[in-house]
Design an enzyme around this catalytic site. Structure first.
Site, short mmCIF file in Angstrom:
data_model
loop_
_atom_site.label_atom_id
_atom_site.label_comp_id
_atom_site.label_asym_id
_atom_site.label_seq_id
_atom_site.Cartn_x
_atom_site.Cartn_y
_atom_site.Cartn_z
N LYS A 156 0.87 -1.16 0.00
CA LYS A 156 0.00 0.00 0.00
C LYS A 156 0.92 1.22 0.00
CE LYS A 156 -4.23 1.90 1.82
NZ LYS A 156 -3.86 3.28 1.71
N ARG A 177 -7.67 11.38 -7.85
CA ARG A 177 -8.85 10.64 -7.41
C ARG A 177 -10.00 11.59 -7.04
NH1 ARG A 177 -10.50 8.72 -2.34
NH2 ARG A 177 -11.83 6.90 -2.51
N LYS A 354 -3.26 -2.37 7.36
CA LYS A 354 -2.41 -1.22 7.67
C LYS A 354 -1.32 -1.59 8.68
CE LYS A 354 -3.69 2.63 6.57
NZ LYS A 354 -4.84 3.51 6.45
N CYS A 448 22.17 25.97 34.12
CA CYS A 448 21.86 24.54 34.03
C CYS A 448 20.74 24.20 35.01
CB CYS A 448 23.12 23.73 34.35
SG CYS A 448 22.79 21.98 34.55
N CYS A 466 26.39 22.95 29.58
CA CYS A 466 26.50 23.32 30.98
C CYS A 466 27.98 23.35 31.31
CB CYS A 466 25.78 22.27 31.83
SG CYS A 466 26.33 22.26 33.55
S1 IVH Z 1 -6.39 -0.45 -5.06
C1 IVH Z 1 -10.75 -0.46 -5.66
N1 IVH Z 1 -3.86 -0.88 -4.48
O1 IVH Z 1 -5.07 3.35 -1.20
C2 IVH Z 1 -9.41 -0.41 -5.07
N2 IVH Z 1 -4.85 1.13 -3.73
O2 IVH Z 1 -7.85 3.34 0.20
C3 IVH Z 1 -8.70 0.81 -5.41
N3 IVH Z 1 -3.28 2.60 -2.55
O3 IVH Z 1 -6.88 5.64 -3.06
C4 IVH Z 1 -7.37 0.95 -4.83
N4 IVH Z 1 -1.52 1.32 -2.74
O4 IVH Z 1 -4.35 5.74 -3.25
C5 IVH Z 1 -4.91 -0.05 -4.36
N5 IVH Z 1 -1.62 -1.38 -4.10
C6 IVH Z 1 -2.65 -0.56 -3.98
C7 IVH Z 1 -2.53 0.69 -3.33
C8 IVH Z 1 -3.67 1.49 -3.22
C9 IVH Z 1 -1.96 2.47 -2.29
C10 IVH Z 1 -4.11 3.75 -2.12
C11 IVH Z 1 -4.83 4.43 -3.23
C12 IVH Z 1 -6.27 4.42 -2.86
C13 IVH Z 1 -6.25 4.08 -1.42
C14 IVH Z 1 -7.43 3.20 -1.09
#
Ligand code: IVH
Length: 725
Positions: A156, A177, A354, A448, A466
């Site tokens: 991610k 987006r 996460k 100090c 100091c």
């Molecule tokens: S898929 C329908 N893959 O996470 C699914 N998103 O909360 C669409 N993101 O806005 C997203 N890495 O900016 C996907 N490997 C990944 C990702 C990813 C980061 C972000 C992306 C998106 C957000 C989703």
């Protein structure tokens, strides 16, 4: 290949001025096409395959040639040319783009249970039963049931989601987006990102919307911030903000100078081609089309597979060259994705798992100062407790006064705190919009807080100190902890709490006092049982036998770390030799420069330091001593010179100094033992005596030639000069 796009010059081979600016001949058009293909191929090698094949200079030459040909023949210019990435005229605002396929978000998971639940829901939705392993058995040899769902795991990325629209293989639009339905048209900016192809490779579908993330590599981010700071411009808090700020520039020429990157991870609209059967095939297909895809991905089965991917990436998170905030799991088979469908704004077939956030906001409740071993005063922010990077953080160092000014931290401010990996937490930036009225600026105290001694900050130094030295209890505590640490005297059990009490109760003033402690005194300390007191005493006892380098390091001389301590021990062999050394002698030690030499000499010039050393030796602290390191004798060692008369350019004093520096002795009268007489104008009886005794006589030039010769000999390894007797 970064930042080379602008300013490249046409190589001499370009047919500059040779052809009129009319329709280009076929050969030129072919050359232009070849150059573009070649440049795109190198971009692909570099950004997608991560395997550059030509040096930057060669790339620049090809680029320059293409630029020159396009200038010559504007009719050959196209939007997809690699030269068209430099950024056009500034915009007044971004247009709005309606996404034909909405850009959705992901559901989040935070722990194993969330992942197991996600897998179970997918399996049930697909009419299978999830492997029913309890969480603690997840990594046992339990077989993954055949019915387990297959997932594509990826990272991610912590950047900005982007939709790239390619029509017939050409990049026609790039949009953010936004709210998922409509975003902003940032095409002009995105065209400057070299990792994003302006034209897809091979056979591209009629319409392909590529979804992915624009981000910045950490190393590039650091360099960008350095450049910003040097130019007196605002620096960015983190790579994500830098990427966002760069994309939001209305002037694409600025974006062009920002080191943005891209990874593809999904498809929006698609026309003129079948959807790939699986997510992993889609990613491979992206790479074939010339789109960068992250290599950190894996196809796994069931919750076990998901969780082991999460753990494996989590362990390497800090070593990755870019920031991520989790991993993403997607059901791999596209028909299965379709079967699972969506719930509200997120797909049922995907989950973002996460990692603990590495940055959080919190409030600075106070700024206090801490006193270190060498008296360094470090301002520390006391924070409202915040869970960041997997731990609860209540303090963060602010390093020094300049750093506080630079970051503009006030008491009462809301700040962004970062803790990545094992790195100590730091205040990254102030959220200025949230500064309350009455927020208080930090003022460095003049005394100090521990001993009341004056605090001074020497000119040119960032650190205030100091001046209390060992009078200061804080410095004494730190000095004791340093003395006792494993790499120094290795006294196990002498930690913060014990040292705190020993110093506060006036039992221990210097490290030497440690060797006078008895069980009764120690056992009387808070949280100290008889057993631990006995163990601590045994550790103190055992530390009497040490090595000279540990002992030197343990003294806590500023700028003397373990390596320098070793060099000093090796060089001097005996502690007395070190204690007798002046700065000049210290400078002869390997890797000891003026700052270190001055610090050691200063330390040894303090009577109370020498006293502590003597007390430690008297207490029985000992180590094997050796002979000092043999030093090559100076080239004129053992030779006696006599100077007489007035030398043409040098004073006699200078000549004496030069000779002595080479190891010679300069005597006042000539005897049979004299090796050379150096005679100038109006030399008198000494010259006569030399001649009478047959002592060689040199003039100034002769002496300088001899010095030069011996100096050269010494450099080459030290044989005696031929004419030195
Ligand atoms: S898929 C329908 N893959 O996470 C699914 N998103 O909360 C669409 N993101 O806005 C997203 N890495 O900016 C996907 N490997 C990944 C990702 C990813 C980061 C972000 C992306 C998106 C957000 C989703």
């Amino acid at each position: 290949m970064t930042a080379k796009i602008q300013g490249a010059q046409a190589p001499a081979s370009a047919p500059a001025g040779a052809l009129p600016a009319t329709a280009a001949p076929a050969a030129t058009a072919a050359r232009v096409q070849w150059l573009r293909d070649e440049l795109e191929r190198h971009n692909y090698q570099y950004y997608v395959l991560d395997a550059p094949t030509i040096p930057d200079a060669e790339y620049d030459a090809l680029f320059g040639e293409l630029q020159a040909l396009e200038t010559e023949h504007p009719d050959l210019l196209t939007d997809e040319s690699p030269t068209q990435r430099v950024g056009g005229a500034p915009l007044s605002a971004f247009d709005t783009v309606r996404h034909r396929v909405p850009m959705l978000s992901l559901n989040n998971g935070f722990d194993d249970e969330d992942v197991i639940g996600f897998d179970r829901r997918c399996a049930q939705g697909l009419g299978r039963t999830a492997a029913a392993a309890p969480a603690e058995d997840l990594f046992s040899a339990a077989e993954v049931a055949d019915s387990a769902v297959e997932y594509a795991c990826e990272l991610k990325f912590d950047g900005l989601a982007m939709s790239l629209r390619y029509e017939d293989g050409k990049l026609v639009q790039a949009a953010t987006r936004g709210d998922g339905e409509t975003g902003e048209d940032v095409t002009v900016n995105v065209r400057t990102i070299k990792a994003i192809p302006l034209k897809l490779r091979g056979k591209a579908p009629a319409v392909l919307e590529v979804r992915g993330e624009v981000f910045m590599y950490r190393a590039e981010f650091d360099k960008l911030n350095e450049r910003q700071a040097e130019a007196g411009e605002k620096t960015f808090v983190n790579p994500r903000n830098a990427a966002a700020g760069s994309l939001r520039q209305l002037d694409p020429r600025i974006t062009a100078r920002r080191p943005l990157s891209f990874f593809a991870y999904g498809i929006g609209e698609l026309q003129g081609a079948e959807r790939p059967p699986t997510h992993s095939v889609m990613l491979d297909g992206f790479a074939t089309l010339g789109l960068p895809v992250c290599g950190e991905r894996q196809v796994v089965k069931g919750a076990q597979g998901l969780l082991s991917f999460y753990r494996e990436i989590g362990a390497r998170r800090d070593q990755l060259p870019y920031d991520i905030d989790g991993v993403v799991y997607k059901v791999n088979a596209v028909p299965e994705q379709e079967q699972l469908g969506f719930v509200s704004r997120a797909p049922r077939f995907a989950l973002a798992h996460k990692f603990p956030a590495q940055e959080m906001t919190t409030v600075v409740e106070d700024i206090e100062v801490q006193v270190g071993r060498t008296g360094a005063i470090t301002p520390v922010a006391r924070l409202a407790p915040v869970f960041v990077g997997g731990v609860t953080v209540t303090n963060a160092t602010l390093h020094n006064e300049d750093e506080i000014r630079r970051k503009d931290v006030h008491v009462g401010d809301t700040v962004i705190v970062r803790r990545a990996g094992d790195v100590i937490p730091e205040v990254v930036a102030v959220v200025l919009e949230r500064r309350p009225e009455g927020a208080r600026a930090f003022v460095m105290p003049t005394a100090c807080p521990v001993c009341g001694s004056h605090i001074e900050r020497l000119e040119g130094e960032a650190i205030a100190r100091c001046t209390g030295g060992l009078i200061c209890a804080a410095q004494r505590k730190q000095a004791l902890l340093h003395f006792a640490q494993r790499r120094a005297m290795d006294i196990e059990g002498l930690g913060d709490k014990v040292v705190e009490q020993l110093v506060d109760q006036g039992i221990v003033h210097t490290p030497a006092d440690l060797y006078k402690l008895g069980v009764a005194k120690l056992a009387a300390l808070d949280r100290m049982a008889d057993k631990s007191a006995t163990n601590l005493l045994a550790a103190i006892e055992a530390s009497r036998e040490t090595t000279m380098n540990r002992f030197i390091f343990a003294l806590g001389i500023r700028h003397v770390g373990e390596a320098t301590a070793k060099d000093l021990a090796k060089h001097f062999g005996k502690l007395d030799n070190l204690m007798a050394a002046d700065e000049a002698a210290l400078l002869e030690v390997n890797d000891v420069g003026p700052v270190v030499a001055q610090s050691i000499a200063g330390f040894l010039a303090e009577p109370h330091n020498v006293e502590v050393i003597e007390q430690l030796r008297a207490a029985g602290v000992h180590w094997p001593e050796t002979e000092p390191m043999a030093r090559a004798p100076l080239p004129l060692a053992g030779k006696t010179f006599v100077l007489t008369g007035t030398l043409p350019t040098m004073s006699r004093e200078d000549a004496k100094e030069r000779l002595e520096a080479a190891g010679a002795k300069v005597a006042g009268s000539v005897s049979k033992k004299t090796d050379y007489v150096v005679a100038g104008a109006e030399a008198g009886s000494k010259l006569e005596r030399a001649q009478a005794l047959g002592v060689p006589v040199l003039d100034e030039d002769g002496m300088l030639a001899l010095l030069a010769e011996v100096a050269q000999m010494e450099q080459q390894g030290g044989a005696e000069p031929e004419n030195a007797q």
